[in-house]
Design a protein around this motif. Structure first.
Motif, short mmCIF file in Angstrom:
data_model
loop_
_atom_site.label_atom_id
_atom_site.label_comp_id
_atom_site.label_asym_id
_atom_site.label_seq_id
_atom_site.Cartn_x
_atom_site.Cartn_y
_atom_site.Cartn_z
N GLY A 9 0.82 -1.21 0.00
CA GLY A 9 0.00 0.00 0.00
C GLY A 9 0.86 1.25 0.00
N GLY A 10 1.91 1.24 0.81
CA GLY A 10 2.82 2.38 0.87
C GLY A 10 3.50 2.62 -0.47
N LEU A 11 3.93 1.53 -1.11
CA LEU A 11 4.58 1.65 -2.42
C LEU A 11 3.60 2.19 -3.46
N ALA A 12 2.36 1.73 -3.42
CA ALA A 12 1.35 2.23 -4.36
C ALA A 12 1.14 3.74 -4.17
N GLY A 67 14.92 8.13 -3.97
CA GLY A 67 14.82 8.43 -2.54
C GLY A 67 13.40 8.79 -2.12
N ASP A 68 12.71 9.57 -2.95
CA ASP A 68 11.32 9.92 -2.66
C ASP A 68 10.43 8.69 -2.61
N VAL A 69 10.58 7.82 -3.59
CA VAL A 69 9.73 6.61 -3.63
C VAL A 69 10.00 5.74 -2.41
N ILE A 70 11.26 5.56 -2.07
CA ILE A 70 11.59 4.70 -0.92
C ILE A 70 11.07 5.31 0.39
N SER A 71 11.38 6.59 0.62
CA SER A 71 10.96 7.21 1.89
C SER A 71 9.44 7.34 1.97
N ASN A 72 8.80 7.73 0.88
CA ASN A 72 7.34 7.85 0.91
C ASN A 72 6.66 6.49 1.03
N SER A 73 7.24 5.46 0.46
CA SER A 73 6.69 4.10 0.61
C SER A 73 6.68 3.70 2.08
#
Length: 146
Positions: A9-12, A67-73
């Motif tokens: 869900g976080g990754l989506a 970095g945005d995708v990893i941290s926001n996930s």
């Protein structure tokens, strides 16, 4: 298994946020530039560690997006699963958006990328809200799967 569902869900949510942001910034003059904030943060962090940041802006931009995708996930994975995941996603999204508007200045990253105009501020909060709602929706849907 629940951890995988919450991370999915976080990754989506992170992917929807990043893809929407990258699309909007190309067409809307007042769009937030969270990619610029990410690039500045990486450069400053590397300089503090006495490491030269990439001189190529394309490479630095790619690092910022990853970095945005990893941290926001990871952040959006706190929406969890269950019936209240969408509400938690909305809460997390609005708070991330407000943080993205009001924290860069005090952190020395500049205000313009996310606070340039009232439209920029609203779009910033809206983009993070969209990411949170996406994460919450995926978490809610996963909870209905056996």
């Amino acid at each position: 298994m629940k951890v995988i569902k919450t991370l999915a869900g976080g990754l989506a949510g992170a992917c929807v946020l990043t893809l929407t942001h990258e699309t909007i910034r190309r067409f809307v003059p007042d769009a937030p530039r969270m990619d610029v904030l990410g690039m500045r943060a990486i450069s400053k962090g590397m300089e503090k560690a006495d490491v030269a940041p990439p001189s190529n802006d394309d490479k630095l931009h790619t690092w910022a997006l990853v970095g945005d995708v990893i941290s926001n996930s990871l952040y959006y994975s706190f929406t969890g699963t269950g019936k209240k995941a969408i509400l938690r996603g909305a809460f997390l999204g609005v708070n991330a958006g407000l943080g993205a508007v009001y924290l860069p200045g005090p952190l020395g990253l500049g205000n313009a990328p996310s606070k340039r105009t009232p439209k920029t501020k609203a779009m910033t909060v809206g983009l993070y809200l969209l990411g949170g709602l996406t994460a919450g929706t995926v978490g809610c849907l996963w909870s209905n799967k056996k």
